[in-house]
Design a protein around this motif. Sequence first.
Motif, PDB file in Angstrom:
ATOM      1  N   ILE A   9       0.847  -1.191   0.000  1.00 39.02           N
ATOM      2  CA  ILE A   9       0.000   0.000   0.000  1.00 39.02           C
ATOM      3  C   ILE A   9       0.885   1.243   0.000  1.00 39.02           C
ATOM      4  O   ILE A   9       1.670   1.462   0.925  1.00 39.02           O
ATOM      5  CB  ILE A   9      -0.916   0.011   1.232  1.00 39.02           C
ATOM      6  N   LYS A  10       0.744   2.056  -1.035  1.00 35.89           N
ATOM      7  CA  LYS A  10       1.549   3.274  -1.151  1.00 35.89           C
ATOM      8  C   LYS A  10       0.979   4.355  -0.249  1.00 35.89           C
ATOM      9  O   LYS A  10      -0.240   4.488  -0.099  1.00 35.89           O
ATOM     10  CB  LYS A  10       1.547   3.749  -2.601  1.00 35.89           C
ATOM     11  N   GLY A  11       1.878   5.126   0.350  1.00 36.62           N
ATOM     12  CA  GLY A  11       1.430   6.210   1.215  1.00 36.62           C
ATOM     13  C   GLY A  11       2.515   7.239   1.426  1.00 36.62           C
ATOM     14  O   GLY A  11       3.540   7.243   0.741  1.00 36.62           O
ATOM     15  N   LYS A  12       2.268   8.111   2.404  1.00 37.24           N
ATOM     16  CA  LYS A  12       3.198   9.197   2.724  1.00 37.24           C
ATOM     17  C   LYS A  12       3.610   9.068   4.185  1.00 37.24           C
ATOM     18  O   LYS A  12       2.752   8.865   5.063  1.00 37.24           O
ATOM     19  CB  LYS A  12       2.526  10.545   2.495  1.00 37.24           C
ATOM     20  N   VAL A  13       4.902   9.178   4.448  1.00 37.73           N
ATOM     21  CA  VAL A  13       5.408   9.122   5.817  1.00 37.73           C
ATOM     22  C   VAL A  13       4.968  10.394   6.538  1.00 37.73           C
ATOM     23  O   VAL A  13       5.265  11.504   6.089  1.00 37.73           O
ATOM     24  CB  VAL A  13       6.949   8.987   5.839  1.00 37.73           C
ATOM     25  N   VAL A  14       4.250  10.211   7.653  1.00 37.22           N
ATOM     26  CA  VAL A  14       3.775  11.375   8.403  1.00 37.22           C
ATOM     27  C   VAL A  14       4.493  11.536   9.742  1.00 37.22           C
ATOM     28  O   VAL A  14       4.408  12.597  10.361  1.00 37.22           O
ATOM     29  CB  VAL A  14       2.241  11.335   8.613  1.00 37.22           C
ATOM     30  N   ILE A  29      -1.982   6.077   4.449  1.00 37.59           N
ATOM     31  CA  ILE A  29      -2.297   5.364   3.211  1.00 37.59           C
ATOM     32  C   ILE A  29      -3.554   5.914   2.543  1.00 37.59           C
ATOM     33  O   ILE A  29      -3.807   5.627   1.382  1.00 37.59           O
ATOM     34  CB  ILE A  29      -2.421   3.853   3.459  1.00 37.59           C
ATOM     35  N   ALA A  30      -4.340   6.669   3.273  1.00 34.98           N
ATOM     36  CA  ALA A  30      -5.525   7.375   2.771  1.00 34.98           C
ATOM     37  C   ALA A  30      -5.817   8.450   3.806  1.00 34.98           C
ATOM     38  O   ALA A  30      -5.276   8.413   4.914  1.00 34.98           O
ATOM     39  CB  ALA A  30      -6.702   6.420   2.618  1.00 34.98           C
ATOM     40  N   ALA A  31      -6.662   9.397   3.463  1.00 31.53           N
ATOM     41  CA  ALA A  31      -6.960  10.496   4.378  1.00 31.53           C
ATOM     42  C   ALA A  31      -7.382   9.959   5.742  1.00 31.53           C
ATOM     43  O   ALA A  31      -8.393   9.275   5.862  1.00 31.53           O
ATOM     44  CB  ALA A  31      -8.052  11.378   3.794  1.00 31.53           C
TER      45      ALA A  31
END
Length: 69
Positions: A9-14, A29-31
């Motif tokens: 699952i693609k996402g953004k490191v927060v 991975i989603a909002a």
Amino acid sequence: MKISARNVIKGKVVAIEKGATTAHVKIEIAAGQIVTAAITNEAVDSLKLTVGGEAYAVVKASDVMVAVD
């Protein structure tokens, strides 16, 4: 990247929270949907993970549990 795991699952490191030897990496991975991985500090450095950067949550498990309320 080629990998045998089916759940990638693609996402953004927060967030990256480093401890003595282990880091907790939070990937959105989603909002509002966050996956947290516990990996070594060495892996964080080797992968060059940064907050705001893209990363993949890779889930490989022999068992998946299901729950309901």
